[in-house]
Design a protein around this motif. Structure first.
Motif, PDB file in Angstrom:
ATOM      1  N   VAL A   1     -12.658   9.611 -17.055  1.00 33.42           N
ATOM      2  CA  VAL A   1     -13.078   8.699 -15.992  1.00 33.42           C
ATOM      3  C   VAL A   1     -12.564   7.274 -16.208  1.00 33.42           C
ATOM      4  O   VAL A   1     -12.136   6.623 -15.259  1.00 33.42           O
ATOM      5  N   PHE A   2     -12.560   6.798 -17.451  1.00 37.66           N
ATOM      6  CA  PHE A   2     -12.286   5.383 -17.674  1.00 37.66           C
ATOM      7  C   PHE A   2     -10.856   5.049 -18.088  1.00 37.66           C
ATOM      8  O   PHE A   2     -10.471   3.883 -18.052  1.00 37.66           O
ATOM      9  N   ILE A   3     -10.058   6.014 -18.500  1.00 34.42           N
ATOM     10  CA  ILE A   3      -8.669   5.715 -18.859  1.00 34.42           C
ATOM     11  C   ILE A   3      -7.789   6.251 -17.729  1.00 34.42           C
ATOM     12  O   ILE A   3      -7.484   7.436 -17.663  1.00 34.42           O
ATOM     13  N   ASN A   4      -7.395   5.353 -16.861  1.00 36.72           N
ATOM     14  CA  ASN A   4      -6.676   5.725 -15.636  1.00 36.72           C
ATOM     15  C   ASN A   4      -5.394   6.492 -15.910  1.00 36.72           C
ATOM     16  O   ASN A   4      -4.608   6.111 -16.756  1.00 36.72           O
ATOM     17  N   ILE A   5      -5.195   7.525 -15.147  1.00 39.28           N
ATOM     18  CA  ILE A   5      -4.051   8.437 -15.139  1.00 39.28           C
ATOM     19  C   ILE A   5      -3.812   9.078 -16.505  1.00 39.28           C
ATOM     20  O   ILE A   5      -3.708  10.289 -16.603  1.00 39.28           O
ATOM     21  N   ILE A   6      -3.759   8.298 -17.560  1.00 40.02           N
ATOM     22  CA  ILE A   6      -3.480   8.853 -18.888  1.00 40.02           C
ATOM     23  C   ILE A   6      -4.663   9.672 -19.413  1.00 40.02           C
ATOM     24  O   ILE A   6      -4.462  10.677 -20.083  1.00 40.02           O
TER      25      ILE A   6
ATOM     26  N   TRP B   1       0.815  -1.225   0.000  1.00 46.79           N
ATOM     27  CA  TRP B   1       0.000   0.000   0.000  1.00 46.79           C
ATOM     28  C   TRP B   1       0.842   1.266   0.000  1.00 46.79           C
ATOM     29  O   TRP B   1       0.412   2.291  -0.533  1.00 46.79           O
ATOM     30  N   ASN B   2       2.047   1.228   0.561  1.00 51.79           N
ATOM     31  CA  ASN B   2       2.886   2.427   0.575  1.00 51.79           C
ATOM     32  C   ASN B   2       3.323   2.814  -0.839  1.00 51.79           C
ATOM     33  O   ASN B   2       3.686   3.962  -1.080  1.00 51.79           O
ATOM     34  N   LEU B   3       3.274   1.896  -1.791  1.00 48.81           N
ATOM     35  CA  LEU B   3       3.585   2.209  -3.181  1.00 48.81           C
ATOM     36  C   LEU B   3       2.333   2.541  -3.993  1.00 48.81           C
ATOM     37  O   LEU B   3       2.365   3.375  -4.884  1.00 48.81           O
ATOM     38  N   ILE B   4       1.237   1.880  -3.689  1.00 43.36           N
ATOM     39  CA  ILE B   4       0.015   2.034  -4.480  1.00 43.36           C
ATOM     40  C   ILE B   4      -0.806   3.244  -4.058  1.00 43.36           C
ATOM     41  O   ILE B   4      -1.416   3.909  -4.894  1.00 43.36           O
ATOM     42  N   LEU B   5      -0.829   3.565  -2.765  1.00 42.04           N
ATOM     43  CA  LEU B   5      -1.663   4.667  -2.273  1.00 42.04           C
ATOM     44  C   LEU B   5      -1.341   6.011  -2.942  1.00 42.04           C
ATOM     45  O   LEU B   5      -2.269   6.708  -3.354  1.00 42.04           O
ATOM     46  N   PRO B   6      -0.067   6.393  -3.100  1.00 37.11           N
ATOM     47  CA  PRO B   6       0.202   7.667  -3.782  1.00 37.11           C
ATOM     48  C   PRO B   6      -0.311   7.696  -5.226  1.00 37.11           C
ATOM     49  O   PRO B   6      -0.810   8.715  -5.680  1.00 37.11           O
ATOM     50  N   VAL B   7      -0.231   6.570  -5.919  1.00 34.58           N
ATOM     51  CA  VAL B   7      -0.741   6.495  -7.293  1.00 34.58           C
ATOM     52  C   VAL B   7      -2.260   6.669  -7.305  1.00 34.58           C
ATOM     53  O   VAL B   7      -2.811   7.374  -8.158  1.00 34.58           O
ATOM     54  N   LEU B   8      -2.941   6.056  -6.362  1.00 37.14           N
ATOM     55  CA  LEU B   8      -4.394   6.196  -6.274  1.00 37.14           C
ATOM     56  C   LEU B   8      -4.795   7.635  -5.954  1.00 37.14           C
ATOM     57  O   LEU B   8      -5.772   8.155  -6.519  1.00 37.14           O
ATOM     58  N   VAL B   9      -4.070   8.285  -5.069  1.00 41.60           N
ATOM     59  CA  VAL B   9      -4.370   9.678  -4.718  1.00 41.60           C
ATOM     60  C   VAL B   9      -4.140  10.588  -5.932  1.00 41.60           C
ATOM     61  O   VAL B   9      -4.974  11.451  -6.235  1.00 41.60           O
ATOM     62  N   ILE B  10      -3.036  10.380  -6.647  1.00 41.92           N
ATOM     63  CA  ILE B  10      -2.757  11.180  -7.849  1.00 41.92           C
ATOM     64  C   ILE B  10      -3.845  10.959  -8.891  1.00 41.92           C
ATOM     65  O   ILE B  10      -4.330  11.911  -9.509  1.00 41.92           O
TER      66      ILE B  10
ATOM     67  N   VAL C   1      -8.442  13.111 -11.922  1.00 39.88           N
ATOM     68  CA  VAL C   1      -9.820  12.957 -12.407  1.00 39.88           C
ATOM     69  C   VAL C   1     -10.690  14.113 -11.934  1.00 39.88           C
ATOM     70  O   VAL C   1     -11.431  14.715 -12.723  1.00 39.88           O
ATOM     71  N   VAL C   2     -10.604  14.458 -10.653  1.00 42.87           N
ATOM     72  CA  VAL C   2     -11.440  15.533 -10.107  1.00 42.87           C
ATOM     73  C   VAL C   2     -11.107  16.863 -10.768  1.00 42.87           C
ATOM     74  O   VAL C   2     -12.010  17.589 -11.216  1.00 42.87           O
TER      75      VAL C   2
ATOM     76  N   PRO D   1      -6.972  11.817 -17.953  1.00 44.88           N
ATOM     77  CA  PRO D   1      -6.954  13.238 -17.606  1.00 44.88           C
ATOM     78  C   PRO D   1      -5.779  13.982 -18.234  1.00 44.88           C
ATOM     79  O   PRO D   1      -5.914  15.131 -18.662  1.00 44.88           O
ATOM     80  N   VAL D   2      -4.619  13.337 -18.333  1.00 46.64           N
ATOM     81  CA  VAL D   2      -3.454  13.981 -18.938  1.00 46.64           C
ATOM     82  C   VAL D   2      -3.715  14.252 -20.423  1.00 46.64           C
ATOM     83  O   VAL D   2      -3.422  15.344 -20.922  1.00 46.64           O
ATOM     84  N   VAL D   3      -4.297  13.288 -21.117  1.00 47.68           N
ATOM     85  CA  VAL D   3      -4.631  13.468 -22.533  1.00 47.68           C
ATOM     86  C   VAL D   3      -5.634  14.606 -22.692  1.00 47.68           C
ATOM     87  O   VAL D   3      -5.537  15.407 -23.619  1.00 47.68           O
ATOM     88  N   TYR D   4      -6.607  14.686 -21.777  1.00 54.65           N
ATOM     89  CA  TYR D   4      -7.575  15.788 -21.837  1.00 54.65           C
ATOM     90  C   TYR D   4      -6.872  17.135 -21.738  1.00 54.65           C
ATOM     91  O   TYR D   4      -7.137  18.045 -22.524  1.00 54.65           O
ATOM     92  N   PHE D   5      -5.962  17.273 -20.771  1.00 55.42           N
ATOM     93  CA  PHE D   5      -5.280  18.561 -20.601  1.00 55.42           C
ATOM     94  C   PHE D   5      -4.377  18.888 -21.783  1.00 55.42           C
ATOM     95  O   PHE D   5      -4.207  20.056 -22.123  1.00 55.42           O
ATOM     96  N   ILE D   6      -3.813  17.893 -22.448  1.00 54.18           N
ATOM     97  CA  ILE D   6      -2.925  18.140 -23.580  1.00 54.18           C
ATOM     98  C   ILE D   6      -3.712  18.367 -24.876  1.00 54.18           C
ATOM     99  O   ILE D   6      -3.437  19.308 -25.621  1.00 54.18           O
ATOM    100  N   LEU D   7      -4.699  17.522 -25.149  1.00 55.37           N
ATOM    101  CA  LEU D   7      -5.391  17.568 -26.436  1.00 55.37           C
ATOM    102  C   LEU D   7      -6.825  18.102 -26.375  1.00 55.37           C
ATOM    103  O   LEU D   7      -7.319  18.636 -27.367  1.00 55.37           O
ATOM    104  N   GLY D   8      -7.490  17.936 -25.249  1.00 54.92           N
ATOM    105  CA  GLY D   8      -8.913  18.247 -25.182  1.00 54.92           C
ATOM    106  C   GLY D   8      -9.255  19.709 -24.998  1.00 54.92           C
ATOM    107  O   GLY D   8     -10.269  20.187 -25.518  1.00 54.92           O
ATOM    108  N   ARG D   9      -8.413  20.434 -24.278  1.00 54.13           N
ATOM    109  CA  ARG D   9      -8.711  21.842 -24.010  1.00 54.13           C
ATOM    110  C   ARG D   9      -8.445  22.677 -25.240  1.00 54.13           C
ATOM    111  O   ARG D   9      -7.472  22.477 -25.938  1.00 54.13           O
TER     112      ARG D   9
END
Length: 71
Positions: free
Chosen positions: A53-58, A14-23, A28-29, A60-68
């Motif tokens: 919502v459905f493509i984890n981590i990538i 969990w010490n490795l996975i929790l930061p990824v889940l928080v990020i 997403v938010v 939201p990043v794709v939205y900020f790069i290509l969607g806006r």
């Protein structure tokens, strides 16, 4: 096999996975809030919402790069 799911959950690092889940949650938010506030996007907003919502981590990043749109 003794313990089933309980043993599996205890073996997760969990010490490795929790930061990824928080990020992931923060990305997403922030991306969804931005999607709601922005007037127009490159493509339909519903499509970007699904990507965020459905493509984890990538997603939201794709939205900020290509969607806006930078008008």
């Amino acid at each position: 096999r003794k313990g089933g799911i309980a043993m599996d959950l205890n073996s997760i690092p969990w010490n490795l996975i929790l930061p990824v889940l928080v990020i992931q949650l923060l990305l997403v938010v922030v991306a969804l809030i931005d999607l709601v506030r922005v007037k127009s996007t490159n493509g339909p907003k519903w499509m970007w919402a699904l990507i965020i919502v459905f493509i984890n981590i990538i997603g939201p990043v794709v939205y900020f790069i290509l969607g806006r749109r930078n008008d």
